[in-house]
Design a protein around this motif. Structure first.
Motif, PDB file in Angstrom:
ATOM      1  N   ASN A   1       0.751  -1.314   0.003  1.00  0.00           N
ATOM      2  CA  ASN A   1      -0.015  -0.140  -0.117  1.00  0.00           C
ATOM      3  C   ASN A   1       0.860   1.247   0.099  1.00  0.00           C
ATOM      4  O   ASN A   1       0.537   2.151  -0.669  1.00  0.00           O
ATOM      5  N   LYS A   2       2.021   1.218   0.684  1.00  0.00           N
ATOM      6  CA  LYS A   2       2.732   2.579   0.810  1.00  0.00           C
ATOM      7  C   LYS A   2       3.395   2.825  -0.488  1.00  0.00           C
ATOM      8  O   LYS A   2       3.435   3.882  -1.123  1.00  0.00           O
ATOM      9  N   VAL A   3       3.802   1.778  -1.282  1.00  0.00           N
ATOM     10  CA  VAL A   3       4.535   1.808  -2.669  1.00  0.00           C
ATOM     11  C   VAL A   3       3.473   2.319  -3.579  1.00  0.00           C
ATOM     12  O   VAL A   3       3.609   3.269  -4.555  1.00  0.00           O
ATOM     13  N   SER A   4       2.347   1.882  -3.470  1.00  0.00           N
ATOM     14  CA  SER A   4       1.167   2.122  -4.289  1.00  0.00           C
ATOM     15  C   SER A   4       0.886   4.026  -4.113  1.00  0.00           C
ATOM     16  O   SER A   4       0.448   4.546  -4.929  1.00  0.00           O
TER      17      SER A   4
ATOM     18  N   ALA B   1       2.613   9.964  -9.885  1.00  0.00           N
ATOM     19  CA  ALA B   1       1.885  10.606 -11.259  1.00  0.00           C
ATOM     20  C   ALA B   1       1.174  11.849 -11.045  1.00  0.00           C
ATOM     21  O   ALA B   1       0.988  12.594 -12.121  1.00  0.00           O
ATOM     22  N   VAL B   2       0.872  12.197  -9.730  1.00  0.00           N
ATOM     23  CA  VAL B   2       0.306  13.591  -9.719  1.00  0.00           C
ATOM     24  C   VAL B   2       1.309  14.728 -10.227  1.00  0.00           C
ATOM     25  O   VAL B   2       0.975  15.595 -10.837  1.00  0.00           O
ATOM     26  N   GLU B   3       2.620  14.514  -9.710  1.00  0.00           N
ATOM     27  CA  GLU B   3       3.606  15.191  -9.937  1.00  0.00           C
ATOM     28  C   GLU B   3       3.826  15.292 -11.580  1.00  0.00           C
ATOM     29  O   GLU B   3       4.321  16.556 -12.024  1.00  0.00           O
TER      30      GLU B   3
ATOM     31  N   LYS C   1      10.788  10.856  -4.492  1.00  0.00           N
ATOM     32  CA  LYS C   1       9.802  10.004  -4.611  1.00  0.00           C
ATOM     33  C   LYS C   1       9.782   8.698  -5.320  1.00  0.00           C
ATOM     34  O   LYS C   1       9.746   7.784  -4.486  1.00  0.00           O
ATOM     35  N   ARG C   2      10.506   8.817  -6.242  1.00  0.00           N
ATOM     36  CA  ARG C   2      10.797   7.345  -7.097  1.00  0.00           C
ATOM     37  C   ARG C   2      11.769   6.514  -6.113  1.00  0.00           C
ATOM     38  O   ARG C   2      11.624   5.273  -6.042  1.00  0.00           O
TER      39      ARG C   2
ATOM     40  N   ILE D   1       2.831   5.984  -2.800  1.00  0.00           N
ATOM     41  CA  ILE D   1       4.158   6.980  -3.173  1.00  0.00           C
ATOM     42  C   ILE D   1       3.869   6.922  -4.896  1.00  0.00           C
ATOM     43  O   ILE D   1       4.145   8.042  -5.213  1.00  0.00           O
ATOM     44  N   ALA D   2       3.533   5.972  -5.479  1.00  0.00           N
ATOM     45  CA  ALA D   2       3.395   5.888  -6.924  1.00  0.00           C
ATOM     46  C   ALA D   2       2.282   6.964  -7.422  1.00  0.00           C
ATOM     47  O   ALA D   2       2.488   7.714  -8.447  1.00  0.00           O
ATOM     48  N   ALA D   3       1.099   6.885  -6.617  1.00  0.00           N
ATOM     49  CA  ALA D   3       0.177   8.009  -7.002  1.00  0.00           C
ATOM     50  C   ALA D   3       0.705   9.117  -6.807  1.00  0.00           C
ATOM     51  O   ALA D   3       0.223  10.054  -7.471  1.00  0.00           O
TER      52      ALA D   3
END
Length: 179
Positions: free
Chosen positions: A32-35, A42-44, A156-157, A37-39
């Motif tokens: 969940n934390k990985v997801s 995506a926003v950025e 973030k990546r 961070i990925a979200a």
């Protein structure tokens, strides 16, 4: 230590993709934390997309030396994790294409893959003419803001990859404890 592995061809991509897909399939709850961070990534990327597009729309069509070639179109290890964390699929690649030919996803209007789903290197490679255009057509303040957003996305990546590695380590240590 870099976590990025650039795939040298379709077969290595397929093999790695399956391994990562299995981790997400069987352990999504732990990721969940990985997801999340990925979200955020995506926003950025979406926040930067319009800015980048206004410059590539001017520079890239006039270019006589296409940067976007097949060799660079494969998603790296980090990219695959990012896509699966977002619940996305990897684009289908046509096998057997010349690595130095224009990218199979490059069309008359640019890349056919939405920016938020492209390989990292496709989004963040800026040739000299493109960088000159960005610098010449923006204030120093806007340019610093642009660079700051790129750095935030990269940070973030890196956090996403560290979190993924920690989860996978925890998963695999659980398997070795059971043997």
């Amino acid at each position: 230590m870099t976590m990025t592995i650039i795939f040298d061809g379709y077969e290595s991509l397929r093999s790695c993709r399956q391994d990562i897909a299995d981790v997400f399939r069987y352990h999504r709850g732990r990721l969940n934390k990985v997801s999340n961070i990925a979200a955020g990534i995506a926003v950025e990327i979406e926040n930067l997309s319009g800015f980048i597009q206004q410059h590539t729309a001017v520079v890239c069509p006039e270019c006589s030396s296409v940067c976007c070639i097949n060799r660079h179109s494969y998603h790296a290890y980090d990219d695959v994790i990012y896509l699966y964390a977002r619940g996305e699929s990897i684009p289908r690649y046509t096998e057997g294409l010349d690595d130095d030919a224009p990218c199979q996803f490059l069309g008359n209007m640019g890349c056919s893959i939405p920016r938020v789903l492209r390989p990292y290197r496709c989004n963040w490679y800026f040739c000299t003419p493109l960088l000159h255009h960005i610098v010449e057509h923006n204030s120093s303040r806007h340019y610093r803001f642009f660079i700051n957003l790129l750095e935030q996305i990269t940070g973030k990546r890196q956090r996403m990859m560290k979190e993924y590695a920690a989860v996978v380590k925890n998963i695999t240590s659980g398997y070795t404890d059971q043997t």
